[in-house]
Enzyme design. Structure first.
Site, PDB file in Angstrom:
ATOM      1  N   LYS A   1       0.811  -1.220   0.000  1.00  0.00           N
ATOM      2  CA  LYS A   1       0.000   0.000   0.000  1.00  0.00           C
ATOM      3  C   LYS A   1       0.844   1.271   0.000  1.00  0.00           C
ATOM      4  O   LYS A   1       0.446   2.273  -0.600  1.00  0.00           O
ATOM      5  CB  LYS A   1      -1.010   0.006   1.142  1.00  0.00           C
ATOM      6  CG  LYS A   1      -0.479  -0.132   2.546  1.00  0.00           C
ATOM      7  CD  LYS A   1      -1.634  -0.207   3.555  1.00  0.00           C
ATOM      8  CE  LYS A   1      -1.111  -0.380   4.983  1.00  0.00           C
ATOM      9  NZ  LYS A   1      -0.498  -1.713   5.186  1.00  0.00           N
TER      10      LYS A   1
ATOM     11  N   ASN B   1      -1.389   7.062   6.249  1.00  0.00           N
ATOM     12  CA  ASN B   1      -0.363   6.269   6.923  1.00  0.00           C
ATOM     13  C   ASN B   1       1.018   6.491   6.324  1.00  0.00           C
ATOM     14  O   ASN B   1       1.936   5.715   6.577  1.00  0.00           O
ATOM     15  CB  ASN B   1      -0.743   4.780   6.832  1.00  0.00           C
ATOM     16  CG  ASN B   1      -0.044   3.939   7.881  1.00  0.00           C
ATOM     17  OD1 ASN B   1       0.016   4.311   9.039  1.00  0.00           O
ATOM     18  ND2 ASN B   1       0.484   2.800   7.459  1.00  0.00           N
TER      19      ASN B   1
ATOM     20  N   HIS C   1      -1.250  -8.200  12.233  1.00  0.00           N
ATOM     21  CA  HIS C   1      -1.931  -7.493  13.331  1.00  0.00           C
ATOM     22  C   HIS C   1      -3.003  -8.343  14.021  1.00  0.00           C
ATOM     23  O   HIS C   1      -4.009  -7.811  14.504  1.00  0.00           O
ATOM     24  CB  HIS C   1      -2.579  -6.199  12.811  1.00  0.00           C
ATOM     25  CG  HIS C   1      -1.634  -5.255  12.141  1.00  0.00           C
ATOM     26  ND1 HIS C   1      -0.447  -4.856  12.717  1.00  0.00           N
ATOM     27  CD2 HIS C   1      -1.691  -4.652  10.929  1.00  0.00           C
ATOM     28  CE1 HIS C   1       0.171  -4.023  11.892  1.00  0.00           C
ATOM     29  NE2 HIS C   1      -0.555  -3.889  10.809  1.00  0.00           N
TER      30      HIS C   1
END
Length: 370
Positions: A63, A86, A132
């Site tokens: 990403k 981000n 995560h």
């Protein structure tokens, strides 16, 4: 002392706050107060901004490159654009774009969890792999977080989706009826050999994301090609540092585990591989399919002896260099024109450096000193 949240419009938290275990989440629920992040504040402010579009990019891998690449193509084509989320500076710290601008946002699952009204003109999902999982109820919970990006879209907007992610996790199930959808696997990618900073199969998908997005935004193919050809790459991620005597030096310090290193090994056929640091695992299994691209290995740091044994067992020539500076010297002395000296450590940096950026800067300095 507990804070009384009654009457507040919302609680704004950093994406790093683990809402699955932080007490602020329970306090906010009890008071009926939403917990949001900076991307939701941006979404709520959009109606006051000059007319614009938003591209949102999420996914486990790729990403950052995809976000930076789309931003670069737009900027090269003369489209007013800002990159945030981000990556780079916080979007709320930037001046608004003029009319016709495009905001390109990299969005982690944590940021999406704190966002409820971001209607992306184009929403991109690069892929989904386990990550995560300490914050989610297994892989499906993590995938569901990513899928919310599509659930927030209007029917007249477009989703670009990795087909495997849809097949495995049904990420479009929450999307509104009528939402346009294009699978990344169906986007033709031609001319990759002409894009120096976008080599390797993983960058083929990143390019597919960018090509499709920019076409949806109205760019012509010639403008897209110009952006692909001139994209400089991200610092410390397959960054072309220099070419000396026909040998290319590549800084991939951001690859802090074997999974991240594997695409870099796949990108070049003849590699003098500098690896090691503080290990996260005791194997290089994810890299093994690309060992045929490794001319020789040069190990450094705590993982050096272990990685040297693994590579020797695979029939590879290995030099236990110990330090990064020595490894650059050893690899440069052995490399021939047409080959690549690559730092892609498959390890954390904390045995010898403060972070992967410092490690990458040290690699760049060692190359410059040759």
């Amino acid at each position: 002392m507990e804070i009384d949240l009654a009457g507040y419009d919302g609680v704004i938290v950093s994406p790093g706050v683990p809402l699955n275990r932080h007490p602020i989440a329970a306090h906010a629920r009890a008071a009926g107060v939403p917990v949001i992040g900076d991307i939701e504040l941006f979404a709520q402010a959009r109606s006051e901004l000059p007319a614009h579009k938003v591209v949102g990019i999420t996914g486990t891998n790729g990403k950052s490159t995809t976000t930076a690449l789309i931003h670069h193509i737009l900027k090269t084509a003369g489209v007013p654009t800002l990159m945030g989320g981000n990556i780079g500076l916080p979007i709320l710290s930037r001046d608004p774009l003029p009319e016709g601008g495009v905001y390109v946002l990299e969005l982690s699952s944590y940021q999406i969890d704190l966002t409820f009204s971001l209607d992306c003109d184009v929403a991109v999902l690069t892929n989904i792999t386990p990550d995560h999982l300490d914050r989610y109820d297994g892989l499906e919970g993590y995938a569901a977080s990513k899928a919310r990006l599509f659930a927030m879209q209007s029917p007249d907007h477009v989703a670009l989706v990795d087909f495997q992610a849809e097949a495995d996790h049904a990420v479009l199930d929450m999307a509104p009826d009528g939402l346009g959808c294009l699978f990344l696997d169906d986007v033709p990618v031609e001319g990759q050999e002409n894009w120096p900073a976008l080599q390797g199969p993983h960058n083929r998908q990143n390019a597919a994301c960018a090509i499709a997005t920019c076409r949806i935004l109205g760019l012509e193919d010639d403008a897209i090609e110009q952006g692909l050809r001139t994209y400089p790459g991200l610092p410390h991620r397959m960054e072309r540092v220099a070419e000396k005597d026909g040998v290319l030096f590549v800084n991939d310090s951001k690859a802090t585990n074997a999974t991240a290193t594997a695409p870099a090994l796949a990108a070049y056929p003849l590699i003098h591989w500098i690896l090691g640091g503080r290990p996260k695992t005791d194997d290089l299994d994810d890299c093994a399919p690309h060992f045929d691209h490794v001319v020789a290995g040069y190990t450094i740091g705590e993982a050096g002896p272990m990685f040297a044994r693994i590579l020797k067992d695979a029939g590879k020539t290995v030099t236990e260099s110990g330090t990064l500076r020595q490894a650059v010297r050893d690899a440069a002395a052995a490399a021939k024109p047409g080959e690549v000296v690559m730092l892609s450590p498959a390890c954390a940096s904390f045995d010898q450096f403060t972070d992967y950026e410092a490690r990458g800067e040290a690699f760049r300095a060692a190359v410059e000193a040759l």
